[in-house]
Design an enzyme around this catalytic site. Structure first.
Site, PDB file in Angstrom:
ATOM      1  N   PHE A   1      -4.228   9.463 -10.468  1.00 60.63           N
ATOM      2  CA  PHE A   1      -5.053   8.545  -9.678  1.00 60.63           C
ATOM      3  C   PHE A   1      -6.399   8.305 -10.350  1.00 60.63           C
ATOM      4  O   PHE A   1      -6.860   7.167 -10.463  1.00 60.63           O
ATOM      5  CB  PHE A   1      -5.261   9.100  -8.261  1.00 60.63           C
ATOM      6  CG  PHE A   1      -6.041   8.165  -7.377  1.00 60.63           C
ATOM      7  CD1 PHE A   1      -5.427   7.113  -6.732  1.00 60.63           C
ATOM      8  CD2 PHE A   1      -7.419   8.336  -7.209  1.00 60.63           C
ATOM      9  CE1 PHE A   1      -6.153   6.241  -5.930  1.00 60.63           C
ATOM     10  CE2 PHE A   1      -8.155   7.474  -6.410  1.00 60.63           C
ATOM     11  CZ  PHE A   1      -7.514   6.420  -5.766  1.00 60.63           C
TER      12      PHE A   1
ATOM     13  N   THR B   1       1.175  -0.007  -7.337  1.00 58.97           N
ATOM     14  CA  THR B   1       0.523  -0.019  -8.649  1.00 58.97           C
ATOM     15  C   THR B   1       0.809   1.276  -9.405  1.00 58.97           C
ATOM     16  O   THR B   1       0.997   1.265 -10.630  1.00 58.97           O
ATOM     17  CB  THR B   1      -0.998  -0.219  -8.487  1.00 58.97           C
ATOM     18  OG1 THR B   1      -1.218  -1.392  -7.683  1.00 58.97           O
ATOM     19  CG2 THR B   1      -1.677  -0.415  -9.830  1.00 58.97           C
TER      20      THR B   1
ATOM     21  N   SER C   1      -4.644   2.584   4.694  1.00 58.46           N
ATOM     22  CA  SER C   1      -4.851   1.934   3.401  1.00 58.46           C
ATOM     23  C   SER C   1      -4.784   0.407   3.527  1.00 58.46           C
ATOM     24  O   SER C   1      -5.576  -0.312   2.919  1.00 58.46           O
ATOM     25  CB  SER C   1      -3.792   2.433   2.413  1.00 58.46           C
ATOM     26  OG  SER C   1      -4.029   1.915   1.128  1.00 58.46           O
TER      27      SER C   1
ATOM     28  N   THR D   1      -1.206   8.433 -15.767  1.00 59.81           N
ATOM     29  CA  THR D   1      -0.914   7.767 -14.500  1.00 59.81           C
ATOM     30  C   THR D   1      -1.466   8.540 -13.304  1.00 59.81           C
ATOM     31  O   THR D   1      -1.101   8.264 -12.161  1.00 59.81           O
ATOM     32  CB  THR D   1       0.609   7.556 -14.321  1.00 59.81           C
ATOM     33  OG1 THR D   1       1.280   8.822 -14.357  1.00 59.81           O
ATOM     34  CG2 THR D   1       1.173   6.648 -15.395  1.00 59.81           C
TER      35      THR D   1
ATOM     36  N   MET E   1      -6.121   6.059 -13.478  1.00 65.31           N
ATOM     37  CA  MET E   1      -5.861   4.659 -13.125  1.00 65.31           C
ATOM     38  C   MET E   1      -7.076   4.014 -12.459  1.00 65.31           C
ATOM     39  O   MET E   1      -7.353   2.835 -12.670  1.00 65.31           O
ATOM     40  CB  MET E   1      -4.638   4.581 -12.216  1.00 65.31           C
ATOM     41  CG  MET E   1      -3.331   4.872 -12.957  1.00 65.31           C
ATOM     42  SD  MET E   1      -1.891   4.779 -11.891  1.00 65.31           S
ATOM     43  CE  MET E   1      -1.958   3.068 -11.358  1.00 65.31           C
TER      44      MET E   1
ATOM     45  N   LYS F   1       0.807  -1.220   0.000  1.00 65.88           N
ATOM     46  CA  LYS F   1       0.000   0.000   0.000  1.00 65.88           C
ATOM     47  C   LYS F   1       0.842   1.273   0.000  1.00 65.88           C
ATOM     48  O   LYS F   1       0.406   2.320   0.473  1.00 65.88           O
ATOM     49  CB  LYS F   1      -1.003   0.021   1.177  1.00 65.88           C
ATOM     50  CG  LYS F   1      -1.838  -1.249   1.314  1.00 65.88           C
ATOM     51  CD  LYS F   1      -2.414  -1.731  -0.004  1.00 65.88           C
ATOM     52  CE  LYS F   1      -3.428  -0.785  -0.607  1.00 65.88           C
ATOM     53  NZ  LYS F   1      -3.870  -1.251  -1.972  1.00 65.88           N
TER      54      LYS F   1
ATOM     55  N   LYS G   1       7.423  -7.169  -9.631  1.00 65.13           N
ATOM     56  CA  LYS G   1       6.945  -6.516  -8.401  1.00 65.13           C
ATOM     57  C   LYS G   1       7.233  -7.401  -7.186  1.00 65.13           C
ATOM     58  O   LYS G   1       7.093  -8.617  -7.261  1.00 65.13           O
ATOM     59  CB  LYS G   1       5.436  -6.285  -8.508  1.00 65.13           C
ATOM     60  CG  LYS G   1       4.725  -6.035  -7.174  1.00 65.13           C
ATOM     61  CD  LYS G   1       3.217  -6.099  -7.356  1.00 65.13           C
ATOM     62  CE  LYS G   1       2.498  -6.232  -6.016  1.00 65.13           C
ATOM     63  NZ  LYS G   1       1.029  -6.239  -6.168  1.00 65.13           N
ATOM     64  N   THR G   2       7.609  -6.766  -6.084  1.00 63.18           N
ATOM     65  CA  THR G   2       7.743  -7.510  -4.824  1.00 63.18           C
ATOM     66  C   THR G   2       7.421  -6.600  -3.649  1.00 63.18           C
ATOM     67  O   THR G   2       7.563  -5.374  -3.738  1.00 63.18           O
ATOM     68  CB  THR G   2       9.167  -8.084  -4.646  1.00 63.18           C
ATOM     69  OG1 THR G   2       9.178  -8.938  -3.500  1.00 63.18           O
ATOM     70  CG2 THR G   2      10.194  -6.983  -4.432  1.00 63.18           C
ATOM     71  N   HIS G   3       6.984  -7.226  -2.552  1.00 67.61           N
ATOM     72  CA  HIS G   3       6.847  -6.528  -1.274  1.00 67.61           C
ATOM     73  C   HIS G   3       7.885  -7.045  -0.277  1.00 67.61           C
ATOM     74  O   HIS G   3       7.814  -6.720   0.912  1.00 67.61           O
ATOM     75  CB  HIS G   3       5.446  -6.737  -0.677  1.00 67.61           C
ATOM     76  CG  HIS G   3       4.339  -6.061  -1.427  1.00 67.61           C
ATOM     77  ND1 HIS G   3       4.416  -4.751  -1.849  1.00 67.61           N
ATOM     78  CD2 HIS G   3       3.116  -6.512  -1.816  1.00 67.61           C
ATOM     79  CE1 HIS G   3       3.280  -4.429  -2.466  1.00 67.61           C
ATOM     80  NE2 HIS G   3       2.487  -5.475  -2.459  1.00 67.61           N
TER      81      HIS G   3
ATOM     82  N   ARG H   1       6.231   5.137   1.622  1.00 65.86           N
ATOM     83  CA  ARG H   1       5.109   6.020   1.942  1.00 65.86           C
ATOM     84  C   ARG H   1       5.003   6.152   3.457  1.00 65.86           C
ATOM     85  O   ARG H   1       5.349   5.220   4.192  1.00 65.86           O
ATOM     86  CB  ARG H   1       3.815   5.420   1.373  1.00 65.86           C
ATOM     87  CG  ARG H   1       2.572   6.284   1.541  1.00 65.86           C
ATOM     88  CD  ARG H   1       1.330   5.545   1.049  1.00 65.86           C
ATOM     89  NE  ARG H   1       0.162   6.407   0.977  1.00 65.86           N
ATOM     90  CZ  ARG H   1      -1.070   5.983   0.688  1.00 65.86           C
ATOM     91  NH1 ARG H   1      -1.282   4.690   0.456  1.00 65.86           N
ATOM     92  NH2 ARG H   1      -2.079   6.833   0.639  1.00 65.86           N
TER      93      ARG H   1
END
Length: 307
Positions: free
Chosen positions: A237, A59, A146, A235, A240, A55, A114-116, A138
């Site tokens: 908000f 994306t 979120s 791009t 998207m 979050k 992508k990875t977290h 963030r």
């Protein structure tokens, strides 16, 4: 372990995963079914990794990167949903969706991934191959809010409980991927040792064009100003949120119940003020000071002039 096949091939209620420790980091148990393949994943030198704590604008950064690599061509960026264009490395849920490693094995390089994962769990090949990596961070207060809404609607995440319960879980690191503090610090400490571009969600929100240009230069691309302006527009908000290739409306409702909360909810800086009580803010601040002691990372929890 299929979690969604009902009698006669119909759909049944998904069983939410449990958190289990992976080298000390809490992870959904379903992800561990494919962990060996993740650990052994072989990156190519041209591959690009986008890493975030959940979050944190994942994306958004994925869409920005794809637009840059596709030279701003909006049609090419609508070629497939986001999870197909930029696979989620450690994702695994048998019977619902191919693991990220399987999708990546079928893609030619250069791949965007992508990875977290926190830095210490990253497959070794990314470092061995000196892959470029973009990490987007963030502020923790907005992430907490979120993440709570996301876990409420996403059946592939553990049950969040009430807002008050989730608030304490987050502060204890008892959520998927563990403590936010450790995650952002872990990547920050490595940014000068590897080709890592460390960017901030709040900076993109404040001046998207400036940050898009920063990403573009990091990727070694040079695009005309008119193309960059188009990327800024596509791009945003709102763009998207209305784009089915980026808003995850293609994910079945038994997985993402977007009647509970939309995948792309607000995208604001400072929404935490609508959720935190005075007592929660005080508890959060005390915990934050303790956990971030000695770290030079600075986050903004609001932007001057609002949104």
């Amino acid at each position: 372990m299929s979690r969604h096949d009902g009698p006669g091939g119909g759909s049944a209620e998904l069983q939410r995963p449990k958190l289990v420790p992976l080298h000390g980091v809490p992870m959904p148990d379903i992800f561990l079914e494919n962990w060996e393949a993740v650990e052994k994943f072989q990156a190519d030198p041209q591959d690009l990794l986008i890493a975030t704590y959940p979050k944190a604008g994942t994306t958004w950064v994925q869409e920005i990167v794809d637009f840059i690599l596709q030279d701003g061509d909006a049609d090419r960026c609508r070629r497939a949903p986001m999870d197909s264009r930029i696979p989620f490395l450690e994702f695994s849920c048998k019977g619902f969706h191919p693991p990220g490693t399987e999708l990546l094995a079928k893609m030619p390089s250069p791949k965007v991934i992508k990875t977290h994962l926190p830095f210490q769990l990253l497959p070794k090949s990314f470092l061995d191959q000196d892959c470029k990596m973009i990490y987007c961070a963030r502020n923790a207060k907005d992430i907490l809010v979120s993440y709570f809404h996301f876990d409420s609607m996403n059946k592939l995440q553990p049950e969040p409980g009430t807002w008050e319960e989730y608030f304490h879980k987050f502060l204890q690191g008892n959520v998927s991927y563990g403590l936010w503090h450790d995650h952002v610090k872990g990547w920050w400490e490595q940014k000068d040792k590897h080709p890592i571009l460390y960017i901030f969600y709040e900076d993109i929100k404040e001046d998207p064009r400036r940050e898009i240009v920063k990403v573009m230069r990091f990727l070694g691309k040079a695009l005309p100003d008119t193309v960059v302006d188009g990327i800024v527009q596509h791009t945003s908000f709102q763009s998207m949120k209305e784009n089915p290739m980026s808003n995850y409306t293609s994910v079945p409702a038994i997985v993402f119940d977007q009647t509970v909360s939309t995948f792309m909810r607000k995208g604001e800086v400072g929404d935490w003020k609508n959720h935190f009580t005075a007592a929660q803010d005080k508890a959060f601040e005390a915990d934050y000071v303790r956990r971030m002691k000695g770290c030079h990372l600075r986050f903004r929890t609001e932007l001057q002039g609002g949104q």
